[in-house]
Design an enzyme around this catalytic site. Structure first.
Site, PDB file in Angstrom:
ATOM      1  CE1 TYR A 165      -3.145   2.502   0.203  1.00 33.02           C
ATOM      2  CE2 TYR A 165      -2.005   3.747   2.265  1.00 33.02           C
ATOM      3  CZ  TYR A 165      -3.235   3.840   1.742  1.00 33.02           C
ATOM      4  OH  TYR A 165      -3.623   5.362   1.772  1.00 33.02           O
ATOM      5  CG  ASP A 225      -9.160  -1.666   0.668  1.00 30.28           C
ATOM      6  OD1 ASP A 225      -9.832  -0.325   0.288  1.00 30.28           O
ATOM      7  OD2 ASP A 225      -8.577  -2.671   0.858  1.00 30.28           O
ATOM      8  CE  LYS A 273     -10.535  -2.925   6.577  1.00 22.11           C
ATOM      9  NZ  LYS A 273     -10.018  -1.930   6.760  1.00 22.11           N
TER      10      LYS A 273
END
Length: 540
Positions: free
Chosen positions: A266, A301, A373
């Site tokens: 990330y 995500d 998640k």
């Protein structure tokens, strides 16, 4: 032979994992041979350094900077620091940091008996910090036994984000009363690019609250009050990402946080942090999380906010497999892997809900023992709150149908404005209704053999294997440089924080890594006794 509801080929699944291992191992080898300023600061935090100077610069930063100025970073800081303590007759490492900041201490890399004594002293000091983390983990397990876990899965995960820790606390407690099982305190905008951890309680964050040790302590204490009131243990989440990933993980362990955002890529992709810096920092931070019994949440995500959620679905699967490999190598157990994925397909795409079901069920079946998640729609929220609430309801339904472990509450005003308290209440009503009406529907939901959902999931898995084959041939660092994930191009020789990376010199010593890699508490035995693992198995 086939497995599960999707009729996945177990040979292909095995090949995907083996390719992820082959793609990830060179990065692990790179991390094993390098250190960073944040890794070394985390070591000193475990050894007891705390506080900040009158300008707000943490003493641990001042101490590491002083060591680097005298002897560089490649030997580690533990031995030079503890040799200086013995030479100066100082028995408090924070006091030594203050003296070093004043320029009254010089650092050397000792040899012989001096080096051996410094190693022993540093290991004793760091071991005391690790024992504090062990005690906080044991405390969590006692409280979960006393108050209990939420009675069902998925756990409902809600964000608070005011910028003011003293405003966050009542909002978090209200959310827990309204049904939230996990409270995430979103971090102030830009904190991931600070190469220090702010000190003390803060009231001035922008679009989030600064992650500090004192803020961690205050929120954990408040949620313990809520847990006692509600008769279920309410979990707390923050961020171990950015330039201070190892330190955040350490502070989280010391203050008994339960989950931490911790993704292997990330920071590289979305904050332009140097890839080598990130991979070194994430390995150490995950070793701390493993010891602390913290569940990590990965960030796949985010790829779907910049890349198309249909065309690039396989990159999410590849990242999940890489995150799994990196996590296992660092000592994390399956019950700690909150691997990320998201409901981000454009709702105007034909059969969008069926595509989302295929992607979510693929993640569930590839990682059957991980909580996962599941992230709500944000990219295609328009400001039409009625449409947005319906879209969130579809998201919640897919979470129930596919047995996700952690469900982040979607807001109908997400990505349009900062949601109001009333927005959160409506969003929680949506979650409660769907989970109450259809929470056990995963038992009944079986895609048609050979049908649309099975075909799509198998297509994505096949594309993931093909991509992993290319990454193995071309290296993960080059794949990242070429924009494979989230269409972001991040070369390994650029990015923020590169000047804080050093290759290990001969005799490099890190007592924290030595303890975490060979400590007396095995992750396997801890996983077996974890209430989270037992609850997840019961839920399935």
């Amino acid at each position: 032979m086939s497995v599960g509801k999707l009729d996945l080929d177990p040979v292909l699944v095995g090949r995907a994992r083996e390719l992820a291992r082959r793609a990830g191992q060179p990065v692990v080898d790179l991390a094993r041979g390098h250190t960073t300023v944040s890794v070394e600061r985390a070591v000193l935090r475990l050894a007891g350094v705390s506080g900040a100077d009158p300008d707000g610069i943490p003493w641990v930063n001042r101490l590491v900077d002083a060591v680097v100025a005298d002897v560089g970073l490649g030997h580690g800081v533990a031995v030079p620091v503890f040799e200086a303590m013995a030479r100066e007759g100082v028995d408090d490492v924070t006091l030594l940091a203050q003296k070093a900041a004043a320029g009254s201490v010089r650092f050397v890399v000792p040899s012989g008996r001096g080096a051996s004594a410094a190693r022993r002293a540093s290991r004793r000091a760091v071991a005391a910090g690790v024992r504090s983390i062990d005690r906080r983990r044991a405390e969590r397990e006692r409280l979960v036994r006393r108050w209990g876990d939420p009675p069902r899965r998925p756990w409902v995960y809600l964000i608070v984000a005011t910028g003011d820790i003293y405003e966050d606390i009542p909002q978090a407690q209200a959310a827990a009363r309204a049904g939230a099982d996990v409270i995430a305190v979103i971090r102030s905008t830009g904190q991931s690019l600070l190469d220090y951890v702010p000190e003390g309680a803060t009231r001035e964050g922008f679009a989030g609250t600064y992650a500090t040790q004192e803020n961690f302590r205050l929120m954990r204490a408040a949620l313990d009050e809520s847990s006692r009131e509600l008769g279920r243990y309410v979990r707390l989440t923050n961020y171990a990402s950015g330039l201070c990933m190892p330190e955040m993980a350490t502070l989280a362990g010391l203050e008994r946080l339960d989950m931490m955002l911790n993704d292997s890529m990330y920071g590289i992709l979305f904050r332009d942090i140097n890839p080598v810096r990130t991979f070194v920092d994430q390995r150490f931070s995950r070793q701390v999380h493993a010891r602390a019994g913290i569940i990590i949440n990965t960030g796949e995500d985010n790829y779907l906010t910049t890349a198309d959620a249909v065309d690039e679905a396989h990159t999410v699967t590849v990242s999940q497999l890489l995150n799994e490999f990196f996590a296992h190598e660092a000592g994390l157990a399956d019950w700690q892997l909150g691997l990320g994925h998201a409901f981000e397909i454009n709702p105007d795409v034909p059969e969008s809900l069926r595509l989302e079901l295929a992607h979510a069920l693929l993640a569930r079946e590839l990682f059957p023992d991980a909580p996962l998640k599941w992230m709500p729609p944000t990219k295609h929220m328009t400001g039409d709150v009625f449409r947005g609430n319906l879209l969130d309801g579809f998201f919640n339904l897919v979470g129930a149908l596919t047995g996700q472990g952690i469900l982040l509450v979607g807001m109908m005003t997400e990505a349009v404005v900062t949601p109001w308290l009333s927005d959160r209440d409506i969003a929680l009503q949506n979650v409660r209704y769907v989970l109450g009406a259809a929470g056990g529907l995963a038992e009944d939901f079986v895609p048609a053999p050979g049908g649309f959902i099975q075909a799509r999931a198998n297509q994505v898995l096949g594309e993931a294997v093909s991509l992993l084959e290319r990454i193995v041939d071309d290296t993960l660092l080059r794949a990242i440089a070429e924009g494979t994930f989230g269409i972001m191009r991040r070369p390994a020789d650029r990015g923020k924080g590169l000047d804080g990376v050093a290759r290990h010199e001969a005799g490099y010593y890190n007592p924290a890594t030595e303890i975490l890699e060979g400590g007396p508490v095995s992750v396997r035995s801890a996983a077996k006794r974890s209430p989270a693992v037992a609850n997840e198995r019961r839920a399935r």
